[in-house]
Write a protein that holds these residues in place. Structure first.
Motif, PDB file in Angstrom:
ATOM      1  N   GLY A 107      19.198   4.149  45.313  1.00 48.65           N
ATOM      2  CA  GLY A 107      19.873   5.418  45.593  1.00 48.65           C
ATOM      3  C   GLY A 107      18.930   6.607  45.584  1.00 48.65           C
ATOM      4  N   ARG A 108      19.538   7.777  45.458  1.00 47.81           N
ATOM      5  CA  ARG A 108      18.773   9.027  45.464  1.00 47.81           C
ATOM      6  C   ARG A 108      18.100   9.242  44.115  1.00 47.81           C
ATOM      7  N   VAL A 109      16.833   9.595  44.158  1.00 51.15           N
ATOM      8  CA  VAL A 109      16.079   9.887  42.948  1.00 51.15           C
ATOM      9  C   VAL A 109      15.440  11.252  43.127  1.00 51.15           C
ATOM     10  N   GLY A 110      15.608  12.082  42.126  1.00 56.85           N
ATOM     11  CA  GLY A 110      15.020  13.413  42.149  1.00 56.85           C
ATOM     12  C   GLY A 110      15.066  14.019  40.769  1.00 56.85           C
ATOM     13  N   PRO A 111      14.566  15.233  40.645  1.00 58.56           N
ATOM     14  CA  PRO A 111      14.517  15.840  39.306  1.00 58.56           C
ATOM     15  C   PRO A 111      15.887  16.061  38.686  1.00 58.56           C
ATOM     16  N   LEU A 112      16.928  16.183  39.503  1.00 58.28           N
ATOM     17  CA  LEU A 112      18.261  16.436  38.965  1.00 58.28           C
ATOM     18  C   LEU A 112      19.215  15.275  39.185  1.00 58.28           C
ATOM     19  N   SER A 113      18.714  14.137  39.699  1.00 58.73           N
ATOM     20  CA  SER A 113      19.622  13.027  39.975  1.00 58.73           C
ATOM     21  C   SER A 113      20.083  12.378  38.675  1.00 58.73           C
ATOM     22  N   ALA A 114      21.203  11.715  38.767  1.00 54.39           N
ATOM     23  CA  ALA A 114      21.807  11.116  37.570  1.00 54.39           C
ATOM     24  C   ALA A 114      21.966   9.618  37.745  1.00 54.39           C
ATOM     25  N   LEU A 115      20.852   8.920  37.941  1.00 53.66           N
ATOM     26  CA  LEU A 115      20.913   7.467  38.076  1.00 53.66           C
ATOM     27  C   LEU A 115      20.987   6.827  36.697  1.00 53.66           C
ATOM     28  N   PRO A 116      21.560   5.645  36.610  1.00 45.98           N
ATOM     29  CA  PRO A 116      21.584   4.961  35.316  1.00 45.98           C
ATOM     30  C   PRO A 116      20.166   4.774  34.793  1.00 45.98           C
ATOM     31  N   GLN A 117      19.986   4.906  33.495  1.00 47.57           N
ATOM     32  CA  GLN A 117      18.657   4.853  32.906  1.00 47.57           C
ATOM     33  C   GLN A 117      18.251   3.443  32.489  1.00 47.57           C
ATOM     34  N   SER A 119      16.763   1.082  34.295  1.00 47.06           N
ATOM     35  CA  SER A 119      15.505   0.582  34.851  1.00 47.06           C
ATOM     36  C   SER A 119      14.634   1.687  35.426  1.00 47.06           C
ATOM     37  N   LEU A 120      14.982   2.929  35.230  1.00 53.57           N
ATOM     38  CA  LEU A 120      14.209   4.032  35.789  1.00 53.57           C
ATOM     39  C   LEU A 120      13.806   5.016  34.708  1.00 53.57           C
ATOM     40  N   ASP A 121      12.723   5.684  34.938  1.00 57.19           N
ATOM     41  CA  ASP A 121      12.327   6.769  34.060  1.00 57.19           C
ATOM     42  C   ASP A 121      11.579   7.802  34.894  1.00 57.19           C
ATOM     43  N   PRO A 122      11.150   8.911  34.313  1.00 58.47           N
ATOM     44  CA  PRO A 122      10.524   9.974  35.104  1.00 58.47           C
ATOM     45  C   PRO A 122       9.283   9.542  35.885  1.00 58.47           C
ATOM     46  N   SER A 123       8.582   8.523  35.439  1.00 60.66           N
ATOM     47  CA  SER A 123       7.393   8.074  36.168  1.00 60.66           C
ATOM     48  C   SER A 123       7.756   7.575  37.570  1.00 60.66           C
ATOM     49  N   VAL A 124       8.965   7.055  37.736  1.00 62.50           N
ATOM     50  CA  VAL A 124       9.407   6.585  39.047  1.00 62.50           C
ATOM     51  C   VAL A 124       9.525   7.762  40.002  1.00 62.50           C
ATOM     52  N   TYR A 125      10.160   8.833  39.564  1.00 63.36           N
ATOM     53  CA  TYR A 125      10.271  10.009  40.423  1.00 63.36           C
ATOM     54  C   TYR A 125       8.893  10.586  40.733  1.00 63.36           C
ATOM     55  N   TYR A 144       9.860   0.389  31.307  1.00 64.00           N
ATOM     56  CA  TYR A 144      10.589  -0.882  31.353  1.00 64.00           C
ATOM     57  C   TYR A 144       9.816  -2.018  31.990  1.00 64.00           C
ATOM     58  N   GLY A 145       8.842  -1.669  32.833  1.00 64.15           N
ATOM     59  CA  GLY A 145       8.112  -2.696  33.556  1.00 64.15           C
ATOM     60  C   GLY A 145       7.348  -2.104  34.711  1.00 64.15           C
ATOM     61  N   TRP A 146       7.215  -2.895  35.768  1.00 60.48           N
ATOM     62  CA  TRP A 146       6.474  -2.495  36.964  1.00 60.48           C
ATOM     63  C   TRP A 146       7.416  -2.394  38.151  1.00 60.48           C
ATOM     64  N   HIS A 147       7.142  -1.414  39.020  1.00 51.72           N
ATOM     65  CA  HIS A 147       7.951  -1.184  40.219  1.00 51.72           C
ATOM     66  C   HIS A 147       7.041  -1.128  41.440  1.00 51.72           C
TER      67      HIS A 147
END
Length: 192
Positions: A107-117, A119-125, A144-147
């Motif tokens: 889905g959408r990822v950005g500084p204000l997005s609200a994705l479930p946490q 498997s994601l963290d700020p390093s992804v954005y 959590y791992g590697w992407h």
């Protein structure tokens, strides 16, 4: 008074003049995810440190780095497959059960997005800020791992999406202007 001074034309003019100010700066992303687990098979989480236990934390940090290093060759081996056919690579190799069925789409990822946490963290954005649509990243480490990330599209905020935010910004500006004008016109008298 301020509401009557903000017209649809004012809103359109402000949006066109300052589009960057109203952009959501999001990317629609997909990922191939390799989860890193501790020696007991439990997934790593961001809050892995034990407060007040520096020796334990140092030991766990060392083991954690070893586990991340062990998982890195697996993600590196998937880069070529992801660049060739991202959806197939995600479906066959990703550890993210929620997104793998959809070809890795998160889905959408950005500084204000609200994705479930989960498997994601700020390093992804941070890793996706400069990706252009269609580009695939090198391996990215998160808590959590590697992407391996793919930018599906850069989200451009349309006038319709931004209209209410532009209106509020202009309304606040007009309210300040009206208030300041009324204060300047008001006659102050000392009655004491």
């Amino acid at each position: 008074l301020a509401r009557s001074e903000v017209t649809l034309q004012d809103i359109q003019t402000e949006f066109e003049a300052h589009k960057d100010r109203y952009q959501r700066k999001e990317r629609s992303l997909a990922h191939v995810f390799v989860r890193v687990r501790d020696p007991q098979g439990e997934p790593y989480r961001p809050n892995w440190q034990a407060p007040g236990n520096p020796k334990l934390n140092a030991f766990v940090a060392k083991v954690r780095e070893e586990q991340f290093a062990k998982a890195k060759p697996r993600i590196e081996a998937l880069v070529a497959a992801a660049r060739a056919n991202f959806a197939e690579a995600a479906k066959s190799a990703s550890d993210d059960e929620n997104s793998k069925k959809a070809g890795g789409v998160i889905g959408r990822v950005g500084p204000l997005s609200a994705l479930p946490q989960n498997s994601l963290d700020p390093s992804v954005y941070e890793a996706t800020k400069d990706l252009k649509p269609g580009e695939v990243s090198a391996p990215v480490r998160s808590e959590y791992g590697w992407h391996i990330l793919k930018c599906l599209e850069a989200q451009q905020t349309t006038f319709e999406e931004a209209q209410q935010f532009v209106y509020i910004a202009l309304l606040q500006k007009k309210r300040r202007e009206v208030s300041e004008a009324l204060i300047r016109k008001a006659k102050m008298e000392d009655k004491f």
